[in-house]
Design a protein around this motif. Structure first.
Motif, PDB file in Angstrom:
ATOM      1  N   ILE A 135      11.321   3.283 -29.597  1.00  0.00           N
ATOM      2  CA  ILE A 135      12.668   3.070 -29.072  1.00  0.00           C
ATOM      3  C   ILE A 135      13.711   2.918 -30.169  1.00  0.00           C
ATOM      4  O   ILE A 135      14.901   3.032 -29.898  1.00  0.00           O
ATOM      5  CB  ILE A 135      12.735   1.846 -28.124  1.00  0.00           C
ATOM      6  N   HIS A 143      18.848   5.305 -24.457  1.00  0.00           N
ATOM      7  CA  HIS A 143      18.691   3.873 -24.196  1.00  0.00           C
ATOM      8  C   HIS A 143      19.396   3.420 -22.927  1.00  0.00           C
ATOM      9  O   HIS A 143      19.390   2.235 -22.610  1.00  0.00           O
ATOM     10  CB  HIS A 143      19.236   3.062 -25.378  1.00  0.00           C
ATOM     11  N   VAL A 164      23.580   0.440 -21.901  1.00  0.00           N
ATOM     12  CA  VAL A 164      22.272   0.230 -22.517  1.00  0.00           C
ATOM     13  C   VAL A 164      21.395  -0.636 -21.615  1.00  0.00           C
ATOM     14  O   VAL A 164      21.823  -1.689 -21.120  1.00  0.00           O
ATOM     15  CB  VAL A 164      22.420  -0.401 -23.923  1.00  0.00           C
ATOM     16  N   LEU A 197      15.814  -2.872 -23.156  1.00  0.00           N
ATOM     17  CA  LEU A 197      15.921  -2.527 -24.580  1.00  0.00           C
ATOM     18  C   LEU A 197      16.560  -3.678 -25.341  1.00  0.00           C
ATOM     19  O   LEU A 197      16.097  -4.062 -26.416  1.00  0.00           O
ATOM     20  CB  LEU A 197      16.750  -1.256 -24.764  1.00  0.00           C
TER      21      LEU A 197
END
Length: 138
Positions: free
Chosen positions: A25, A47, A54, A58
Motif C-alpha cells: 500500500i 487509496h 482516502v 489505509l
C-alpha cells in the motif's frame, strides 16, 4: 491518475523495514535527521474509497505503523511489540495527491505495555488522531 514519488518532500527516504503489507500500500517514507520521528505517505487514487477520499483503513494502518515505529525507537531495546488496542478518530478527509505526515508522541514504554499518540496531518491540518497500546511480545 496516480501521483508519482516526485511529490515526496525533500529529506524523506523510503522506510527500510515496512513489511510486505505496507510495501503493497506504500511506500512509507521517513524523514532523515531531526529529533522527532516523522513518517510520510503520498496519497494516491488507489487509496480512495467510493467517495474519492482516502480510505479510513489505509489511514489507520499508517497511524498504527507510525505508532509502532515511535515506540520501537523510544524503547531502543530490540524487543518485538504488537498492537493490542488502536483507537482512531477521523477528523477531516484526506484526498489523492495529499502528502500525509505522522507526528507521534510516546507516553510510556513499560516492561509489558507501551502507550503512544499519533496525529496524521496534511499541510499542517490534522486529519486523523490515534492512540495505541502495544504489548511486549515474548
Amino acid at each position: 491518475m496516480s501521483m508519482s514519488t516526485t511529490t515526496v518532500p525533500e529529506g524523506f527516504v523510503e522506510h527500510p523495514r515496512q513489511g510486505p503489507y505496507l510495501e503493497h500500500i506504500g511506500p512509507v517514507y521517513v524523514r532523515e535527521g531531526g529529533e522527532a520521528l516523522v513518517l510520510g505517505l503520498q496519497a494516491e487514487e488507489r487509496h480512495t474509497n467510493h467517495r474519492g477520499t482516502v480510505q479510513g483503513g489505509l489511514l489507520s494502518t499508517f497511524a498504527d505503523f507510525a505508532l509502532g515505529r515511535a515506540i520501537e525507537a523510544d524503547a531502543d531495546d530490540g524487543k518485538d511489540r504488537a498492537t493490542v488496542s488502536l483507537t482512531v478518530d477521523y477528523l477531516k478527509p484526506a484526498r489523492p495527491g495529499d502528502w500525509i505526515e505522522s507526528r507521534t508522541s510516546v507516553d510510556r514504554v513499560g516492561g509489558t505495555l507501551s502507550f503512544a499518540d499519533c496525529s496524521l496531518c496534511v499541510d499542517g491540518r490534522e486529519v486523523v488522531r490515534a492512540r495505541a497500546v502495544y504489548v511486549t511480545a515474548g
